[in-house]
Design an enzyme around this catalytic site. Structure first.
Site, PDB file in Angstrom:
ATOM      1  CG  ASP A   1      -1.982   1.031   1.225  1.00 21.52           C
ATOM      2  OD1 ASP A   1      -1.902   1.960   0.403  1.00 21.52           O
ATOM      3  OD2 ASP A   1      -2.915   0.926   2.036  1.00 21.52           O
TER       4      ASP A   1
ATOM      5  CG  HIS B   1      -3.168   5.164   0.216  1.00 15.64           C
ATOM      6  ND1 HIS B   1      -3.445   3.926  -0.300  1.00 15.64           N
ATOM      7  CD2 HIS B   1      -3.895   6.052  -0.511  1.00 15.64           C
ATOM      8  CE1 HIS B   1      -4.312   4.054  -1.294  1.00 15.64           C
ATOM      9  NE2 HIS B   1      -4.594   5.325  -1.446  1.00 15.64           N
TER      10      HIS B   1
END
Length: 648
Positions: free
Chosen positions: A522, A524
């Protein structure tokens, strides 16, 4: 200071035999690579109708005075993807940015295959996009041929080459050249030279097609908008991406410029961008390259409203500005974007609303002008021009060398970037009208005229609110659009002394250690960076691992620091796959007493947070939070837990 002789990339066309070596290596990464035959792929693409060619579609819409929707799509199961695309055709969507799942983007094709099989078996999406490499050319051609419209295949640095190969051979006619997007938002450990080289290789593939009569469009994303600053660096980086790609024979470029909320600034930046592209593409030797039109890009995800009614308002603003700016294409998110993977119904409702605005506004052909728009356009031209000229000066005319040196020296910089090698020394806030202004410039070469204009605008807000503009104001300004405002009215302002954590003195004495990071692949990073900053401000010792952190790295850091807690973020929907067995691994490593906290968007598709909370508590997490939970609440809960355990 970097030694130029040690920089491995140069702005020089790659010989075809060298390119073919990389071509073969990319295709060998997964069995479906054998389905790619470049000569057959060129012939296939040239046989497709014009509506499959992104460059032609953008030029067509621009010439006709129309604005097309440019929505993301990408679900793992072939039949479901075809169903989605046909439903989008029903609401006049004919341009498709095509999202590849996160595992594929990071070359984890075995995990993508597992997710694909689980998606087929359960009927529920287990991947956050379409695993294009696993599906291969034959299946992906079925997708392309199933509907009307042109496709823009989305990837990231590690997967860019093989995904480009499969996508182009399948009839997709566009791909982002996002080396700055990778550095700012997608790749934690990549060096600038690695990103430039990948960009060059992907562009060389486009050049191969162009030499044989088929033009691939490149959407230039530039530096992703991770914080509250003007788009000056972002636009400059879009231009630099185009210059690097043009050096490898790519011929079509579309800048993707964000909407940030203030109408004058948004319109000024859009109007400046295409002029700047044409000016610098011509100046640096690429007058034959096409710029079929800018694409509007709805602002960063983090302020997107969770309330559906407010989301419709946000979408309508984006559509209105895109129409007034006379863009040939504009990206809008769906009304349920903040809640998970959108439903077909949400896609259709959203795009009917946006198309209503496009059709009604574009038919009137409005010419909106004002002193404010002209000023913002001028500020953009001055700032972007200064950045480009400085990069080229650093490279002594070689754009690749200039980029490497500019990133190293912070000439190209922005807050909250994912890459561990970047400076991260800039900061911004909104002014009294909600336009974005620099608060801290780092080493970005913004001209004095632009700086003075920005200082005056910031002073106006400080006088109105009776407070200095600080880091905390900058963070607060990141979320205001999601709440239906640009800056908060005075009565909503929480001044720093108004909210106190009663455990702060205990924390400052004990200095407990917290490990933070975003799990798996991920990318983010903003949430975990914000949490890390707030924790440090409160007196915690923080081991900040950033994004794209394997579970083993969390455990290693917690053991080495004798951590009191691990705070895990996950926003891409695949937390269950990443974190199953995490508590057991912690216990095996002697961390059976460590507090585990988890927050974010914890599943793909619509889901009830209560189910998420129950699921992850069973997996051993002590505290679980939804994506809209406040940082202050989680820090207060952390303090309470540590107090009850005798750690503070």
């Amino acid at each position: 200071m970097i030694d130029v002789s040690k920089i491995s990339v140069r702005d020089k066309m790659m010989p075809e035999d060298e390119f073919m070596k990389y071509h073969r290596e990319a295709l060998a990464l997964w069995p479906t690579g054998k389905e790619v035959d470049l000569e057959e792929a060129v012939a296939y693409n040239k046989s497709l109708p014009d509506d499959k060619n992104m460059n032609k579609m953008l030029k067509k819409y621009k010439a006709e005075g129309k604005t097309s929707l440019y929505p993301r799509s990408g679900t793992p199961v072939l039949e479901e993807e075809i169903k989605l695309l046909r439903s989008l055709n029903e609401v006049d969507v004919f341009m498709f940015p095509f999202t590849t799942d996160s595992y594929s983007r990071n070359l984890k094709f075995d995990m993508a295959q597992k997710g694909l099989e689980e998606s087929v078996k359960t009927g529920k999406a287990k991947l956050n996009g379409f695993p294009i490499v696993n599906h291969g050319v034959k299946n992906t051609r079925r997708v392309v041929e199933s509907c009307k419209g042109a496709f823009d295949a989305r990837s990231s640095r590690e997967g860019q080459l093989i995904i480009s190969e499969i996508a182009f051979a399948s009839g997709m006619s566009a791909i982002p050249q996002s080396m700055f997007g990778w550095l700012s938002g997608y790749d934690k450990r990549a060096t600038s030279e690695e990103c430039i080289r990948t960009c060059q290789l992907s562009a060389r593939l486009s050049g191969y097609y162009a030499e044989r009569g088929h033009i691939i469009n490149h959407a230039c994303h530039g530096w992703l908008a991770n914080g509250i600053i003007p788009t000056y660096v972002g636009i400059a980086c879009m231009l630099l991406e185009a210059l690097v790609s043009a050096g490898q024979g790519a011929k079509s470029f579309s800048p993707m410029v964000n909407f940030n909320g203030n109408m004058a600034q948004d319109l000024g930046e859009f109007r400046a961008t295409e002029k700047l592209f044409r000016k610098y593409m011509d100046k640096y030797g690429h007058p034959d390259c096409e710029i079929p039109g800018s694409i509007g890009n709805q602002s960063f995800l983090y302020p997107f409203p969770r309330d559906v009614g407010m989301a419709f308002g946000y979408i309508s603003y984006t559509a209105m500005l895109g129409a007034i700016a006379k863009l040939p294409a504009c990206s809008v998110k769906t009304v349920d974007e903040a809640l998970g993977v959108p439903s077909i119904e949400a896609h259709q409702q959203t795009y009917r609303a946006a198309n209503w605005i496009y059709n009604v506004v574009r038919q009137q052909d409005p010419e909106l002008s004002s002193k404010e728009i002209e000023t913002e356009e001028r500020m953009t031209e001055l700032a972007v021009g200064a950045i480009i000229e400085r990069v080229m000066e650093l490279g002594d005319g070689d754009v690749c060398v200039g980029i490497v040196k500019a990133l190293d020296e912070g000439v190209l910089d922005s807050p909250f970037a994912i890459c561990m090698y970047l400076q991260d020394n800039t900061l911004g806030v909104r002014d009294l009208q909600g336009a974005m202004r620099y608060l801290e410039y780092g080493n970005v070469p913004i001209p004095e005229e632009v700086r003075e204009f920005s200082r005056e605008k910031i002073r106006e807000r400080e006088e109105y609110e009776g407070r200095k503009m600080t880091y905390k104001v900058s963070v607060s300004d990141m979320w205001t659009l999601g709440e239906g405002m640009l800056i908060p009215p005075k009565e909503m302002i929480v001044y720093e002394d108004d909210a106190q954590n009663p455990y702060i003195e205990d924390v400052k004495k004990a200095k407990p250690t917290i490990v933070t990071g975003t799990v798996g692949v991920d990318s983010h990073v903003i949430g975990t960076k914000l949490i890390s900053r707030v924790l440090r401000d409160c007196g915690f010792t923080v081991a900040a691992l950033g994004a794209q952190t394997p579970t083993e790295e969390f455990i290693k850091a917690a053991r080495e620091t004798a951590a009191d807690a691990i705070m895990v973020s996950s926003l891409y929907g695949m937390a269950e796959q990443d974190l199953t067995g995490f508590r057991e691994k912690c216990n095996e490593a002697g961390l059976d007493g460590v507090l585990l906290m988890l927050g974010g968007n914890l599943g793909v598709g619509k889901h009830d947070f209560k189910d998420d909370e129950e699921k992850f508590r069973k997996l051993g997490f002590d505290l679980v939070y939804p994506p809209d939970a406040s940082i202050e609440t989680s820090v207060l809960d952390l303090c309470k837990e540590l107090k009850s355990r005798g750690r503070i």
